[in-house]
Write a protein that holds these residues in place. Structure first.
Motif, short mmCIF file in Angstrom:
data_model
loop_
_atom_site.label_atom_id
_atom_site.label_comp_id
_atom_site.label_asym_id
_atom_site.label_seq_id
_atom_site.Cartn_x
_atom_site.Cartn_y
_atom_site.Cartn_z
N TYR B 336 0.87 -1.22 0.15
CA TYR B 336 0.02 -0.06 -0.02
C TYR B 336 0.80 1.20 0.03
CZ TYR B 336 -3.91 -2.98 1.31
OH TYR B 336 -4.86 -4.05 1.10
N PHE B 337 1.96 1.05 0.61
CA PHE B 337 2.62 2.40 0.86
C PHE B 337 4.11 2.17 0.15
CE2 PHE B 337 5.18 0.56 4.09
CZ PHE B 337 4.59 -0.13 4.71
N TYR B 338 4.41 0.99 0.10
CA TYR B 338 5.97 0.68 -0.45
C TYR B 338 5.87 1.09 -1.90
CZ TYR B 338 10.55 -1.14 -0.26
OH TYR B 338 12.14 -1.65 -0.36
N LEU B 339 4.86 0.58 -2.62
CA LEU B 339 4.78 0.66 -3.87
C LEU B 339 5.01 2.20 -4.37
CD1 LEU B 339 3.66 -0.76 -6.48
CD2 LEU B 339 1.64 0.75 -6.30
N ARG B 340 4.57 3.14 -3.81
CA ARG B 340 4.91 4.46 -3.97
C ARG B 340 6.21 4.71 -3.49
NH1 ARG B 340 1.80 9.93 -1.60
NH2 ARG B 340 3.41 10.66 -0.37
N TRP B 341 6.71 4.39 -2.35
CA TRP B 341 8.21 4.65 -1.90
C TRP B 341 9.19 4.22 -2.85
CZ3 TRP B 341 8.46 3.59 3.89
CH2 TRP B 341 7.50 4.21 4.62
N LEU B 342 8.98 2.82 -3.30
CA LEU B 342 10.05 2.44 -4.15
C LEU B 342 9.80 2.64 -5.70
CD1 LEU B 342 11.85 -0.30 -4.02
CD2 LEU B 342 10.03 -1.67 -4.76
N ARG B 343 8.84 3.08 -6.17
CA ARG B 343 8.71 3.14 -7.45
C ARG B 343 9.51 4.56 -8.05
NH1 ARG B 343 3.20 1.28 -10.50
NH2 ARG B 343 3.66 -0.92 -10.42
N VAL B 344 9.41 5.15 -6.99
CA VAL B 344 10.23 6.65 -7.33
C VAL B 344 11.56 6.82 -6.42
CG1 VAL B 344 8.15 7.92 -8.16
CG2 VAL B 344 8.74 8.17 -5.78
N LEU B 345 11.67 5.73 -5.74
CA LEU B 345 12.90 5.52 -4.64
C LEU B 345 12.67 6.71 -3.82
CD1 LEU B 345 15.80 4.71 -6.99
CD2 LEU B 345 15.09 3.36 -5.37
N PHE B 346 11.65 6.80 -3.13
CA PHE B 346 11.48 7.63 -1.92
C PHE B 346 11.19 9.14 -2.52
CE2 PHE B 346 13.87 4.08 -0.63
CZ PHE B 346 13.08 3.47 0.19
N GLY B 347 11.19 9.23 -3.79
CA GLY B 347 11.35 10.66 -4.26
C GLY B 347 10.10 11.67 -3.95
N ARG B 348 8.94 10.62 -3.43
CA ARG B 348 7.87 11.68 -3.13
C ARG B 348 7.73 11.74 -1.46
NH1 ARG B 348 3.26 13.18 -6.25
NH2 ARG B 348 4.32 13.18 -8.03
N GLU B 349 8.64 11.21 -0.88
CA GLU B 349 8.66 11.35 0.42
C GLU B 349 9.59 12.45 1.21
OE1 GLU B 349 6.10 9.24 1.67
OE2 GLU B 349 6.19 8.57 -0.43
N PHE B 350 10.62 12.70 0.32
CA PHE B 350 11.61 13.78 0.74
C PHE B 350 11.58 14.88 -0.28
CE2 PHE B 350 12.87 9.55 2.17
CZ PHE B 350 12.92 9.68 3.48
N SER B 351 11.94 15.98 0.42
CA SER B 351 12.31 17.11 -0.80
C SER B 351 13.57 16.71 -1.70
CB SER B 351 12.45 18.31 -0.06
OG SER B 351 13.59 18.20 0.67
N LEU B 352 13.54 17.52 -2.51
CA LEU B 352 14.71 17.29 -3.62
C LEU B 352 16.02 16.85 -3.17
CD1 LEU B 352 14.90 16.22 -6.54
CD2 LEU B 352 15.37 18.76 -7.24
N ASP B 353 16.31 17.86 -2.30
CA ASP B 353 17.83 17.84 -1.89
C ASP B 353 17.94 16.84 -0.94
OD1 ASP B 353 15.90 18.98 -0.11
OD2 ASP B 353 17.10 20.61 0.90
N LYS B 354 16.85 16.66 -0.25
CA LYS B 354 17.40 15.45 0.77
C LYS B 354 17.20 14.06 -0.27
CE LYS B 354 15.28 16.92 4.97
NZ LYS B 354 14.02 17.33 5.67
N LEU B 355 16.29 13.93 -1.21
CA LEU B 355 16.34 12.96 -2.04
C LEU B 355 17.58 12.62 -2.51
CD1 LEU B 355 14.60 10.94 -3.35
CD2 LEU B 355 14.13 12.40 -5.33
N LEU B 356 18.38 13.73 -2.87
CA LEU B 356 19.50 13.66 -3.62
C LEU B 356 20.70 12.82 -2.80
CD1 LEU B 356 20.11 16.81 -5.63
CD2 LEU B 356 19.16 14.82 -6.45
N VAL B 357 20.53 13.42 -1.51
CA VAL B 357 21.44 12.73 -0.44
C VAL B 357 21.20 11.15 -0.33
CG1 VAL B 357 22.45 12.63 1.80
CG2 VAL B 357 21.66 14.86 0.75
N ILE B 358 20.08 10.77 -0.29
CA ILE B 358 19.58 9.48 -0.21
C ILE B 358 20.09 8.65 -1.28
CG2 ILE B 358 17.51 7.83 -0.13
CD1 ILE B 358 16.25 9.82 1.55
N TRP B 359 19.68 9.31 -2.80
CA TRP B 359 20.17 8.65 -3.84
C TRP B 359 21.65 8.43 -3.77
CZ3 TRP B 359 17.02 9.61 -8.76
CH2 TRP B 359 15.49 9.29 -8.64
N ASP B 360 22.26 9.43 -3.39
CA ASP B 360 23.65 9.17 -3.38
C ASP B 360 24.28 7.90 -2.63
OD1 ASP B 360 24.92 11.57 -4.26
OD2 ASP B 360 24.95 12.64 -2.48
#
Lengths: 190, 869
Positions: B336-360
């Protein structure tokens, strides 16, 4: 790039039951942006069917049409081209190029689409095109008895129009193509 | 705008730590150039340290060429009609053509796709709209997505892909900003340090400028030589040197090889996106998560997202079993929630600057498949956990769940729970999250690699679902309905802890039921004696006090038995005993039940015994039904699950793994009651006080001689030994058994096995081994005991009271049945005694009979009472 379907003289249900199945399978929604119909549909069901292909439908009144609100002539502008639409039985002699050219000048259009003769014809005339898409169902007319079903699809792109002619001959769809380029200067010159 | 977002993320002082970065080139060879680093991590560019900048440039150029040719091939403009009438292709290439290969239909398809993509792109990152909503950026994004989707028609475009792509374009843009910044910096440095080389410096800065506008390059080529530049470059700091080399238009492959090039951003972004989606030969390919069909290599036959969700819950159960069980209780399925997290690699849960750190971090994790020691033929558990990157992704998700832990645990219904999950707080400290995720990643990897047992469990689950699906469909088992409810072993340990108190209170009841009816009476007595000798449990004393009436009754009945000497009757009586003690337990068990209702519901969904547990209604139906359907189902299942002892061993290993893992889990798994490791096998004698030991009992009883110590094997299973009698039992007894069975359906397997061994059926011995291993391998290692008492109370959740009433009624009914049987036997005996025996004996018998009849009458009263309730 705009696709305009031009057809007419269906005469459903008096002279033909329906569009040929091959035509129906080709005519799918989503591709065609405009439909212009010269008239003689004749019943509302055909009108509804055409609406399903494309909601932008322009019809002129034929003598057998149930619907009496259709206008005698109609003009519309698509892209750089001005299109005129008329049933054609008013223009005598029927199918005569000079008479049609007169109507073309009268309406001040680049492309004139008429019907009534149930014969596909297309003339390049005086910097414009005069097209008769024929009968989409292959209905007979008062002049012709052996009619091949046909309709016309115009691909209007900028100053260029490509007219695709679809004709059902011996159960096979034949496609023909007429290229027409409008010179921007002489637009709808008389 | 870029600056504002970018600057905080970049290392504050790039020249100062360039030396240290050089010393650890693998960590961040181009640390301040995120886009470049990602390209290396994603496998677009060679990652080996030895790769020279020229190598990078060559690979870059190759990628770009590939993209360019792809773009040329796939992107069709509106078909231009050729001149000349009646061209042969006209039949095919006309706007109404039905041929899917015609340019027109391709054109229409592309147009359709483009519309779809545009719908999403127009809403991409509205908060960064000044960049992402510009026509140039939108055009690039659209073309990349379009091309990728056209290249992979089987996948097509799915919502979310654009959000995976957009950050790539963004970091490339950021890199370019950084490049121009360095140019300025370099300019300053140059003028400061190299006073004597002013002319060259001018030359260089000039060359930088013109590189910005490459169309002027041709004019400038002859104006300065590479040699002069090289001289000065050697003296520059390596960091800047590499940047200069990366953007040198005269290096390998010329302008096409400029690694940081504004002109080829689109090409580079496509390559990165492609690498991410296809996983670049790694195990995590994002494209999988957009498809609904299982990956060819998958063992579970489930869509990858579902599989990943299962992996997530699995990892969560290891890290925090209480949260896991809470989510399960609420029936919050991970997808239910992981689909959304996973498909955009948490892109919806974090702001872009944080997302970049995570993707790092995500991209920094190796995506290659970890070669485990287990050989290739073994079915693996979760594919996503096989690579460090996949494990890290799961670990981040678990860390996010743990971050929300308290608020999630506070939720009482799935809706609010999901609301909290889907509105992840923005003020989360990303470093902490990542730190936690790293430890969790280690956990996930260590489990996945070190213990093949887990893989076996995974595959076991798989076989189980299939088998239950195959076998138990008629009994509407829960598994087809919720095939994803995979509950790992630790879950049951958690449940046990919850059930611990209940078990303690119930213990005396268990003790009462201990004796084994299936053995001969004498044997049984021996056992009992032995037990009382070796284990004079306080609980037994307790039960004695509490159940004084039943014990009194028992004494009466023992008299009776002596008088009759009929084996059958003793068995009957034994049942009565059990029933009585059951009644005693019931009242308090009800309270227990309320605590355990959640446990029960979970038992339902996940048990091995498919027909017996799929809901309360069903249970009651089984209660009145004959016992054969569940039995059959069980047997089938046993047959379908060829679990050897080996698989059991792996379970032990798994347990060990669990014991070693809990260091970072909030609820340490190493609680005293859970000391399950093999050592606990010997603790069985004092099982009265240790639930955890019982777990190990059931699991370890698979050892080759499970009955070697009956006193510890039998106690837990004693209640359920009806099966053995089945053959010799009379009709009413059969009915009783059947009714009785539901109490003990969980333990029955074990008992069956044991009894069969006792019976000495050689052929059955193997089967029983199977049964045991089957049972011990099934999700709950604790199933016999824990489930036993869960189900014995039979009430579930809110309907506890009703259930108890029903139970009591049924018990009353069965008591009546038994009493009738006994009475009929009495009648016969009396008749015989009167006719053939001498007077004195007659009297004796009559005396016994009188007391027995009295007892029976009382029993009747009780049973009437019960059945009237």
């Amino acid at each position: 790039m705009v696709l305009v379907l031009a057809l007419g003289d269906l005469h459903v249900p008096h002279r033909a039951a329906d569009l040929p199945a091959k035509f129906k399978s080709m005519l799918v929604p989503g591709k065609i942006q405009h439909i212009i119909c010269t008239g003689n549909l004749c019943i509302k069901e055909v009108h509804d069917y055409l609406k399903t292909l494309c909601p932008d439908l322009h019809i002129t009144r034929g003598e057998y049409d149930e619907e009496t609100k259709y206008p005698e002539t109609k003009t519309l502008t698509i892209g750089q081209f001005k299109l005129g639409l008329c049933r054609g039985h008013q223009v005598v002699p029927w199918g005569d190029l000079d008479s049609l050219a007169m109507l073309q000048r009268q309406l001040d259009v680049d492309i004139l689409v008429t019907g009534h003769t149930h014969q596909f014809t297309a003339y390049k005339h005086e910097g414009g095109v005069v097209i008769n898409p024929g009968s989409a169902t292959g209905a007979y007319s008062s002049i012709t008895y052996d009619v091949n079903p046909s309709f016309v699809l115009m691909d209007i792109d900028g100053l260029r129009v490509v007219v695709y002619v679809y004709e059902l001959i011996d159960g096979e769809v034949k496609v023909d193509k007429i290229d027409f380029k409008k010179t921007s200067s002489n637009s709808s010159a008389h | 705008m870029h600056q504002a977002v970018v600057d905080p993320l970049l290392p504050p002082n790039l020249s100062s730590d360039s030396v240290s970065r050089r010393s650890a080139p693998e960590k961040g060879r181009f640390g301040d150039l995120r886009g470049l680093q990602w390209r290396i991590n994603l496998g677009v560019l060679p990652s080996s340290v030895s790769a020279t900048i020229d190598d990078l440039r060559r690979v870059t150029a190759d990628c770009r060429r590939r993209y360019a040719s792809l773009r040329r091939r796939l992107l069709v403009e509106a078909p231009i009609p050729k001149n000349g009438r009646n061209s042969p292709t006209l039949e095919m290439d006309n706007p109404l053509s039905q041929n899917p290969d015609s340019t027109w239909s391709r054109f229409f398809r592309n147009a359709e796709l483009e519309r779809l993509v545009d719908q999403d792109l127009s809403r991409l990152y509205p908060e960064h709209g000044s960049y992402f909503q510009t026509p140039g950026c939108q055009g690039m994004l659209r073309r990349i997505l379009l091309l990728w989707c056209l290249k992979h028609p089987d996948c097509g475009y799915r919502q979310g892909m654009h959000e995976l792509l957009a950050p790539f374009l963004y970091v490339l843009q950021v890199d370019l900003e950084r490049l121009s910044e360095v140019r300025k910096l370099y300019e300053d440095h140059f003028t400061d340090r190299f006073d004597g080389l002013l002319c060259q410096e001018n030359d260089l800065t000039y060359s930088f400028d013109f590189r910005k506008s490459p169309d002027m390059m041709e004019d400038e080529i002859g104006s300065h030589g590479n040699a002069s530049k090289a001289n000065s470059l050697d003296e520059l700091e390596p960091e800047i040197q590499s940047i200069v080399l990366l953007s040198d238009a005269y290096g390998a492959e010329g302008e096409l090889g400029i690694v940081l090039s504004e002109k080829f951003m689109e090409h580079d972004a496509y390559c990165m996106f492609d690498a991410l989606m296809k996983g670049a030969n790694g195990s995590v390919a994002m494209a999988d998560f957009f498809s609904t069909s299982p990956v060819p290599g998958s063992h579970t036959g489930l869509p990858p997202v579902i599989e990943a969700s299962m992996a997530l819950y699995h990892l969560l159960s290891l890290a925090d079993s209480s949260l896991h069980s809470h989510l399960l209780d609420l029936e919050v399925e991970p997808q239910y929630f992981y689909l959304r997290w996973l498909r955009v690699l948490f892109g919806r849960e974090f702001s872009l600057d944080k997302l970049l750190v995570i993707w790092d971090e995500i991209f920094a994790s190796d995506n290659s498949k970890v070669e485990s020691s287990a050989d290739e033929n073994i079915d693996y558990g979760f594919r996503i956990l096989h690579s460090p990157r996949g494990a890290f992704i799961s670990a981040i998700a678990v860390a996010m769940l743990l971050h929300l832990r308290s608020s999630l645990l506070a939720t009482e219904n799935p809706t609010t729970c999901l609301q909290r999950l889907l509105n992840f707080p923005e003020n989360v400290t990303i470093e902490k999250l990542l730190q936690k995720a790293k430890t969790l990643q280690d956990l996930a990897l260590s489990i996945d690699i070190s213990s093949p047992s887990l893989l076996l469990v995974g595959s076991h689950y798989q076989s189980k679902t299939t088998s239950t699906r195959a076998v138990s469909l008629p009994s509407e088992s829960v598994s087809p309905k919720t095939p994803l409810n995979f509950i790992p072993d630790s879950y049951w340990e958690e449940k046990w802890r919850v059930a611990q108190k209940a078990e303690d209170r119930k213990q005396d009841g268990v003790e009462n039921q201990v004796p084994t009816r299936k053995k001969g009476w004498t044997e049984k007595m021996k056992l009992r004696l032995r037990r009382t000798e070796s284990d004079p449990p306080p609980s037994r004393v307790l039960s004695g006090q509490r159940g004084s009436k039943p014990s009194f009754r028992r004494s009466l009945l023992e008299d009776l038995r002596k008088a009759l000497g009929a084996e059958e009757n003793t068995e009957h009586e034994q049942h009565h005993d059990d029933i009585l003690s059951e009644q005693d337990n019931l009242s308090e068990a009800v309270e227990v039940e309320q605590q355990e209702s959640s446990c029960n519901s979970d038992n339902n969904s996940d048990d091995n015994c498919p027909s017996g547990n799929s809901g309360h209604e069903e249970e009651s139906s089984i209660y009145s039904d004959s016992a054969s359907p569940p039995n059959e189902a069980n047997d089938h299942e046993i047959a379908s699950e060829k679990n050897s002892a080996a698989s059991f061993l792996s379970l032990d290993e798994c347990n060990e793994a669990l014991d070693t893992s809990p260091i970072d889990s909030p609820l340490p798994l190493s609680d005293p009651p859970e000391n399950i490791p093999p050592t606990s096998v010997c603790n069985n004698n004092d099982q009265g006080n240790n639930q955890g030991n019982e777990t190990s009992d059931t699991s370890t009883s698979v050892s080759p001689s499970p009955i070697s110590d009956p006193s510890h094997n039998l106690p837990q299973t004693s209640g359920c030994n009806n099966d053995d009698e089945g053959s010799s039992a009379t009709q009413p007894k059969d009915g009783k058994q059947n009714k009785f069975q539901w109490f003990w359906k969980f333990g029955r397997n074990t008992v069956e096995a044991i009894s069969e061994k006792v019976g000495g059926g050689a052929a059955e011995a193997t089967k029983s081994a199977n049964i045991i291993s089957n049972q011990s391998n099934s999700p709950p290692p604790a199933s016999p005991a824990a489930n036993g008492h869960c189900s014995s109370v039979s009430g579930r959740g809110d309907s506890v009271d009703q259930n108890v009433m029903g139970t009591l009624k049924n018990i009353g009914q069965s008591m009546l049945d038994h009493i009738q049987v006994i009475e009929s036997v009495f009648q016969q005996d009396r008749g015989q005694g009167a006719s053939s025996e001498n007077l004195s004996k007659n009297v004796l018998v009559g005396k016994g009979q009188v007391t027995a009849m009295q007892a029976l009458k009382e029993l009747r009263k009780i049973s009437n009472l019960l059945s009237e309730m």
